[in-house]
Design a protein around this motif. Structure first.
Motif, PDB file in Angstrom:
ATOM      1  N   LEU A   1      35.615  49.042  30.050  1.00 29.65           N
ATOM      2  CA  LEU A   1      34.615  47.548  29.511  1.00 29.65           C
ATOM      3  C   LEU A   1      33.696  47.008  30.872  1.00 29.65           C
ATOM      4  O   LEU A   1      33.039  46.490  31.121  1.00 29.65           O
ATOM      5  CB  LEU A   1      36.591  46.516  29.922  1.00 29.65           C
ATOM      6  CG  LEU A   1      37.318  46.224  28.769  1.00 29.65           C
ATOM      7  CD1 LEU A   1      38.250  45.266  29.230  1.00 29.65           C
ATOM      8  CD2 LEU A   1      36.484  45.954  26.618  1.00 29.65           C
ATOM      9  N   ASP A   2      34.251  47.794  32.109  1.00 28.15           N
ATOM     10  CA  ASP A   2      32.804  47.439  33.451  1.00 28.15           C
ATOM     11  C   ASP A   2      33.464  49.124  33.787  1.00 28.15           C
ATOM     12  O   ASP A   2      34.573  48.663  34.946  1.00 28.15           O
ATOM     13  CB  ASP A   2      33.623  46.501  34.101  1.00 28.15           C
ATOM     14  CG  ASP A   2      32.432  46.040  35.695  1.00 28.15           C
ATOM     15  OD1 ASP A   2      31.547  46.756  35.638  1.00 28.15           O
ATOM     16  OD2 ASP A   2      33.039  44.792  35.401  1.00 28.15           O
ATOM     17  N   PRO A   3      32.793  49.272  34.579  1.00 27.65           N
ATOM     18  CA  PRO A   3      32.089  51.282  35.258  1.00 27.65           C
ATOM     19  C   PRO A   3      32.505  50.646  36.157  1.00 27.65           C
ATOM     20  O   PRO A   3      32.293  51.324  37.129  1.00 27.65           O
ATOM     21  CB  PRO A   3      31.111  51.950  34.205  1.00 27.65           C
ATOM     22  CG  PRO A   3      30.411  51.178  33.708  1.00 27.65           C
ATOM     23  CD  PRO A   3      30.988  50.051  33.571  1.00 27.65           C
ATOM     24  N   LYS A   4      32.299  49.730  36.647  1.00 26.21           N
ATOM     25  CA  LYS A   4      32.082  49.542  38.424  1.00 26.21           C
ATOM     26  C   LYS A   4      33.801  49.608  39.108  1.00 26.21           C
ATOM     27  O   LYS A   4      33.663  49.279  40.048  1.00 26.21           O
ATOM     28  CB  LYS A   4      31.206  47.928  38.523  1.00 26.21           C
ATOM     29  CG  LYS A   4      29.946  47.500  38.019  1.00 26.21           C
ATOM     30  CD  LYS A   4      29.681  46.147  37.773  1.00 26.21           C
ATOM     31  CE  LYS A   4      27.922  46.191  37.661  1.00 26.21           C
ATOM     32  NZ  LYS A   4      27.405  44.682  38.070  1.00 26.21           N
TER      33      LYS A   4
ATOM     34  N   LYS B   1      44.123  42.188  30.506  1.00 25.64           N
ATOM     35  CA  LYS B   1      43.969  41.202  31.908  1.00 25.64           C
ATOM     36  C   LYS B   1      42.166  41.696  32.430  1.00 25.64           C
ATOM     37  O   LYS B   1      42.412  40.746  33.727  1.00 25.64           O
ATOM     38  CB  LYS B   1      45.204  41.294  32.468  1.00 25.64           C
ATOM     39  CG  LYS B   1      45.485  42.703  33.563  1.00 25.64           C
ATOM     40  CD  LYS B   1      46.515  42.330  34.002  1.00 25.64           C
ATOM     41  CE  LYS B   1      47.086  43.332  35.443  1.00 25.64           C
ATOM     42  NZ  LYS B   1      47.623  43.672  36.384  1.00 25.64           N
ATOM     43  N   CYS B   2      41.533  42.623  32.135  1.00 28.03           N
ATOM     44  CA  CYS B   2      40.766  42.659  33.115  1.00 28.03           C
ATOM     45  C   CYS B   2      39.576  41.271  32.754  1.00 28.03           C
ATOM     46  O   CYS B   2      39.901  40.685  31.714  1.00 28.03           O
ATOM     47  CB  CYS B   2      40.018  43.730  32.326  1.00 28.03           C
ATOM     48  SG  CYS B   2      37.914  44.370  32.655  1.00 28.03           S
ATOM     49  N   ASN B   3      39.332  41.109  33.763  1.00 27.49           N
ATOM     50  CA  ASN B   3      38.495  40.111  34.206  1.00 27.49           C
ATOM     51  C   ASN B   3      36.311  40.424  32.932  1.00 27.49           C
ATOM     52  O   ASN B   3      36.158  39.191  32.576  1.00 27.49           O
ATOM     53  CB  ASN B   3      36.842  39.918  35.790  1.00 27.49           C
ATOM     54  CG  ASN B   3      38.506  39.107  36.439  1.00 27.49           C
ATOM     55  OD1 ASN B   3      39.836  38.857  35.697  1.00 27.49           O
ATOM     56  ND2 ASN B   3      38.446  39.739  37.681  1.00 27.49           N
ATOM     57  N   SER B   4      36.529  41.111  32.897  1.00 21.81           N
ATOM     58  CA  SER B   4      35.688  42.065  31.581  1.00 21.81           C
ATOM     59  C   SER B   4      35.470  42.089  30.309  1.00 21.81           C
ATOM     60  O   SER B   4      34.998  41.748  29.664  1.00 21.81           O
ATOM     61  CB  SER B   4      34.576  43.081  32.657  1.00 21.81           C
ATOM     62  OG  SER B   4      34.419  43.213  33.387  1.00 21.81           O
ATOM     63  N   ARG B   5      36.676  41.516  29.731  1.00 18.75           N
ATOM     64  CA  ARG B   5      37.435  41.684  28.403  1.00 18.75           C
ATOM     65  C   ARG B   5      36.376  40.725  27.918  1.00 18.75           C
ATOM     66  O   ARG B   5      36.353  39.697  28.339  1.00 18.75           O
ATOM     67  CB  ARG B   5      38.717  41.436  28.495  1.00 18.75           C
ATOM     68  CG  ARG B   5      39.036  40.148  28.505  1.00 18.75           C
ATOM     69  CD  ARG B   5      41.221  39.737  28.765  1.00 18.75           C
ATOM     70  NE  ARG B   5      41.691  38.643  28.985  1.00 18.75           N
ATOM     71  CZ  ARG B   5      41.681  38.088  30.094  1.00 18.75           C
ATOM     72  NH1 ARG B   5      40.990  38.671  31.196  1.00 18.75           N
ATOM     73  NH2 ARG B   5      42.091  37.263  30.150  1.00 18.75           N
TER      74      ARG B   5
END
Length: 300
Positions: A61-64, A78-82
């Motif tokens: 979702l976020d490769p950072k 729970k990822c903030n980028s979901r």
């Protein structure tokens, strides 16, 4: 993950309670807090010998950031980028421009790929299309006393000084247009860390009933708006692309019906045009008094 020294780098040691991973690119240890009994933070846990058996992969979702492969399913929940439920002020492509697919070229061609002849023809077309328009832009680089101390701080580097001058110029122009005052809502588009709103708030001091809405499409670290807890100022941050932002459905604006001042510093030309459309669009008329969209750029 960048190469690192897992042992103390030279005579330097990580701060107590901080990650022991040395980031070569930044020439310092990672500053993330570690869990009790751990040497590395979650991001660099793979560098620990005892945890080498567990593989960390890039978050899809976020490769950072990275995540343990065996915990990916749990992390995605729970990822903030979901993807999150869309708020009422999200309307797909409301500010996207062309709606008729027949008006959109089949293939977009970058200007850099045009031949000299094609480029000359394009320039001729643009000149013909702009005949009769007043295309002269007047530089109006100003300043504001609210940033006096910050501008004269000897610790400022070139980058910090440049941004402070730009922020001071924007504040000066806002005040010159008599838009810097109480009982209004400032909407900062492309807010980033929120420093422009921060300085507007500083300039207004104890002005009553001042609201700030900070619009930014990505998650931002080191936000300064979280530090503002003044009684008379309200800060609200919206994570949304301005392409999908419907101003008249933002609860704060529809409820308070305050005059709106649009400000911005980090917008590209296309985004600036979109904001102009948003601020003057018919979907906000009748809800509140529209002040003026301001975007000033001072280059160094």
């Amino acid at each position: 993950m960048a190469a690192s020294a897992l042992t103390p780098h030279g005579t330097a040691f990580p701060e107590e309670g901080r990650c022991g991973y040395f980031v070569e690119k930044k020439k310092r240890f990672c500053r993330m807090v570690v869990a009790a009994g751990k040497r590395f933070c979650g991001e660099h846990a793979g560098a620990s010998e005892e945890e080498n058996a567990r593989k960390r992969i890039l978050c899809p979702l976020d490769p950072k950031h990275t995540v343990y492969e065996d915990q990916l399913a749990k992390h995605l929940k729970k990822c903030n980028s979901r993807e999150k439920p869309k708020p009422d002020f999200f309307i797909q492509d409301i500010n996207a421009g062309l709606k008729d697919e027949t008006e959109i070229p089949d293939q977009l061609v970058p200007i850099s790929s045009l031949s000299e002849e094609q480029l000359e023809n394009l320039i001729k077309k643009l000149r013909k299309a702009s005949e009769g328009l007043n295309c002269t832009l007047k530089d109006q680089i100003m300043s504001h006393p609210a940033l006096h101390d910050a501008l004269n701080d000897p610790k400022n580097g070139d980058s910090a000084a440049k941004h402070l001058k730009q922020q001071a110029s924007i504040l000066g122009n806002i005040e010159n247009l008599k838009l810097l005052g109480p009982r209004r809502c400032f909407v900062e588009f492309g807010a980033g860390k929120g420093k422009l709103s921060h300085w507007v708030d500083i300039a207004l001091k104890d002005a009553e009933k001042v609201h700030f809405i900070l619009v930014e499409k990505v998650t931002t670290r080191f936000k300064v708006d979280g530090k503002h807890r003044k009684k008379n100022s309200v800060f609200e941050r919206l994570q949304i692309d301005i392409q999908h932002l419907c101003l008249n459905k933002i609860p704060l604006l529809s409820k308070e019906k305050l005059p709106v001042v649009g400000i911005g510093k980090h917008l590209c030309g296309v985004a600036t045009g979109v904001i102009g459309d948003i601020m003057w669009a018919k979907n906000i008329s009748g809800l509140w008094a529209l002040e003026q969209w301001i975007s000033t750029i001072s280059s160094e």
